[in-house]
Design an enzyme around this catalytic site. Structure first.
Site, PDB file in Angstrom:
ATOM      1  N   GLU A   1       0.804  -1.217   0.000  1.00 17.94           N
ATOM      2  CA  GLU A   1       0.000   0.000   0.000  1.00 17.94           C
ATOM      3  C   GLU A   1       0.842   1.274   0.000  1.00 17.94           C
ATOM      4  O   GLU A   1       0.340   2.361   0.278  1.00 17.94           O
ATOM      5  CB  GLU A   1      -0.965  -0.019   1.181  1.00 17.94           C
ATOM      6  CG  GLU A   1      -1.937  -1.191   1.080  1.00 17.94           C
ATOM      7  CD  GLU A   1      -2.934  -1.258   2.210  1.00 17.94           C
ATOM      8  OE1 GLU A   1      -2.833  -0.439   3.145  1.00 17.94           O
ATOM      9  OE2 GLU A   1      -3.816  -2.121   2.166  1.00 17.94           O
TER      10      GLU A   1
ATOM     11  N   ASP B   1     -13.470  -4.273  10.474  1.00 19.77           N
ATOM     12  CA  ASP B   1     -13.244  -4.582   9.053  1.00 19.77           C
ATOM     13  C   ASP B   1     -13.535  -6.057   8.826  1.00 19.77           C
ATOM     14  O   ASP B   1     -14.625  -6.428   8.407  1.00 19.77           O
ATOM     15  CB  ASP B   1     -11.822  -4.218   8.655  1.00 19.77           C
ATOM     16  CG  ASP B   1     -11.464  -4.656   7.239  1.00 19.77           C
ATOM     17  OD1 ASP B   1     -12.388  -4.949   6.455  1.00 19.77           O
ATOM     18  OD2 ASP B   1     -10.262  -4.720   6.898  1.00 19.77           O
TER      19      ASP B   1
ATOM     20  N   LYS C   1     -15.608  -1.588   2.472  1.00 16.01           N
ATOM     21  CA  LYS C   1     -14.909  -2.044   1.274  1.00 16.01           C
ATOM     22  C   LYS C   1     -15.965  -2.612   0.330  1.00 16.01           C
ATOM     23  O   LYS C   1     -16.614  -3.618   0.648  1.00 16.01           O
ATOM     24  CB  LYS C   1     -13.884  -3.125   1.619  1.00 16.01           C
ATOM     25  CG  LYS C   1     -12.733  -2.639   2.490  1.00 16.01           C
ATOM     26  CD  LYS C   1     -11.854  -3.807   2.915  1.00 16.01           C
ATOM     27  CE  LYS C   1     -10.626  -3.330   3.680  1.00 16.01           C
ATOM     28  NZ  LYS C   1      -9.837  -4.472   4.223  1.00 16.01           N
TER      29      LYS C   1
ATOM     30  N   ARG D   1      -8.321  -1.601  -1.146  1.00 14.14           N
ATOM     31  CA  ARG D   1      -7.767  -2.913  -0.812  1.00 14.14           C
ATOM     32  C   ARG D   1      -6.278  -2.879  -1.147  1.00 14.14           C
ATOM     33  O   ARG D   1      -5.792  -1.993  -1.836  1.00 14.14           O
ATOM     34  CB  ARG D   1      -8.448  -4.043  -1.606  1.00 14.14           C
ATOM     35  CG  ARG D   1      -9.931  -4.218  -1.391  1.00 14.14           C
ATOM     36  CD  ARG D   1     -10.361  -4.381   0.057  1.00 14.14           C
ATOM     37  NE  ARG D   1      -9.812  -5.518   0.773  1.00 14.14           N
ATOM     38  CZ  ARG D   1     -10.514  -6.632   1.074  1.00 14.14           C
ATOM     39  NH1 ARG D   1     -11.776  -6.755   0.702  1.00 14.14           N
ATOM     40  NH2 ARG D   1      -9.970  -7.594   1.779  1.00 14.14           N
TER      41      ARG D   1
END
EC number: 4.2.1.11
Length: 430
Positions: free
Chosen positions: A205, A312, A337, A366
């Site tokens: 990321e 999450d 998400k 993601r």
């Protein structure tokens, strides 16, 4: 003019070099919407099913040609002829065509691609930017970026247990200034790591992924980077964590292998309480494992009044699971998400339930991303006030940040940057 006449799918690559799905929806008037579907590394066991080919040779079994076939086959049959502006009807038609609870027959990735592409085609028809089409005239809040600039866990090849260490620019008047602070802190951290002789590689990321002695050391490095950048720690910039605890939960214990520690749930909660006392941590995501609901009750009782506790893997953007969490009083926020649930309609339903129940919502990318910027528009459309889309590095992450700059510019004086006000109200009242 708004009738869907064609649906096309194709296999493309994501930011990790793995195949993913891109979908185009075409209307009778020639309006085209295109969307690409992201993919996660650490996934919740209750997420909607991402359909992969499973063939050993081709892309190591990760191809999505089966999903492409479903897009151009059964899903196209379900939506061709429908009104592209009737998002709910389109999504329900696909859900009915799939016929499973977890979208495992046709694939959540296939359904999401069609759902998002249809929304983009409808926005094109309406002559509106996507955030305005989805959110209406009330969409005006820019999200506070929770920027993951130190990576560990499943997102990095290092010995750090926690998956994400984020800087959160809460003390700024505009999104533009907040993003600048994030970029400057990121640059300061890069220089700091080089001075310490720590590896400067980056994770999935965009955050740096050095080997460190502890999660506390990671927070110490972030603190120094903030101060070197000339910002006030705890006032202008705070921290957020995503331990992704399900990834190191084994046999009822939390195995912090990077620190050589094995903790029971109560000790794990104590660990978070101590970290929150030492650093300005305002949000913890997946601090306990997704199936450790007793642990979630403990951390909610200990920290829920002053720290945002985000589910999450716990909630997987699923309204049914979120409702159970609300009833048991666990967490106070949900990570959103779109590929965890598989349609835009269900995503909106989940976020609506969260907001009505006093939970905040953080829109998220993601780890396997593309240059698709839908989540940036989504965050503004629903006035979520928070977004998580990685470090200010790597094109697929920066694409979202830059789209938000454009949106802020287009909103002009109507744009609102909420700062700390975006985070859970119960936290601030505690």
């Amino acid at each position: 003019m708004t009738e869907i006449v064609a649906v096309r799918g194709r296999e493309i690559l994501d930011s990790r070099g793995n195949p993913t799905l891109e979908v185009e929806v075409v209307t009778a008037a020639g309006f085209v919407g295109r969307a690409a579907v992201p993919s996660g590394a650490s996934t919740g066991q209750n997420e909607a099913v991402e359909l992969r080919d499973g063939e050993g040779g081709r892309y190591g079994g990760k191809g999505v040609l089966r999903a492409v076939a479903n897009v151009e086959g059964e899903l196209a049959e379900a939506v061709v002829g429908m009104d592209v502006t009737d998002q709910r009807a389109l999504d329900l038609a696909m859900i009915e065509a799939d016929g499973t609870e977890n979208k495992g027959r046709l694939g959540a990735n296939a359904m999401l691609g069609v759902s998002l592409a249809a929304a983009r085609a409808a926005a094109e028809y309406a002559g509106l930017p996507l955030y305005r089409y989805l959110g209406g005239p009330g969409a005006h809040v820019l999200p506070v970026p929770c920027a993951n600039i130190l990576n560990g866990g499943a997102h990095a090849a290092n010995n750090v247990d926690f998956q994400e260490f984020m800087v959160v620019p809460v003390g700024f008047e505009s999104y533009r200034e907040a993003l600048r602070a994030v970029a400057e802190i990121y640059a300061a951290l890069k220089k700091l790591l080089a001075e310490r002789g720590l590896a400067g590689g980056i994770g999935d990321e965009g955050g740096f992924a050095p080997d460190l002695s502890s999660n506390g050391e990671a927070l110490g490095l972030l603190s120094e980077a903030v101060e070197r950048s000339g910002y006030s720690l705890g006032e202008q910039v705070c921290f957020a964590l995503d331990p992704a605890a399900s990834e190191f939960y084994e046999g009822g214990r939390y195995e912090l292998s990077g620190e050589g520690r094995s903790l029971e749930r109560g000790e794990m909660v104590d660990y978070y309480v101590r970290l929150c006392g030492e650093y300005p941590i305002i949000s913890i995501e997946d601090g306990l494992a997704e199936d450790d609901w007793e642990g979630w009750e403990m951390i909610s009782a200990r920290l829920g009044g002053r720290v945002q506790l985000v589910g999450d893997d716990l909630f997987v953007t699923n309204p049914k699971i979120l409702r159970k969490g609300i009833e048991r009083g666990i967490a106070n926020s949900i990570l959103v998400k779109v590929n965890q649930i598989g349609t835009l309609t269900e995503t909106f339903e989940t976020m609506d339930l969260a907001h009505k129940s006093g939970y905040t919502a953080m829109v998220s990318h993601r780890s396997g991303e593309t240059d698709d910027t839908t989540i940036a528009d989504l965050a503004v459309a629903v006035n979520a006030g928070q977004i998580k889309t990685g470090a200010p590095a790597r094109g697929e992450r920066v694409a979202k940040y830059n789209q938000l700059l454009r949106i802020e510019e287009s909103l002009g004086e109507a744009a609102v940057y909420p700062g700390l006000g975006a985070f859970n109200p119960r936290m601030r009242e505690g």
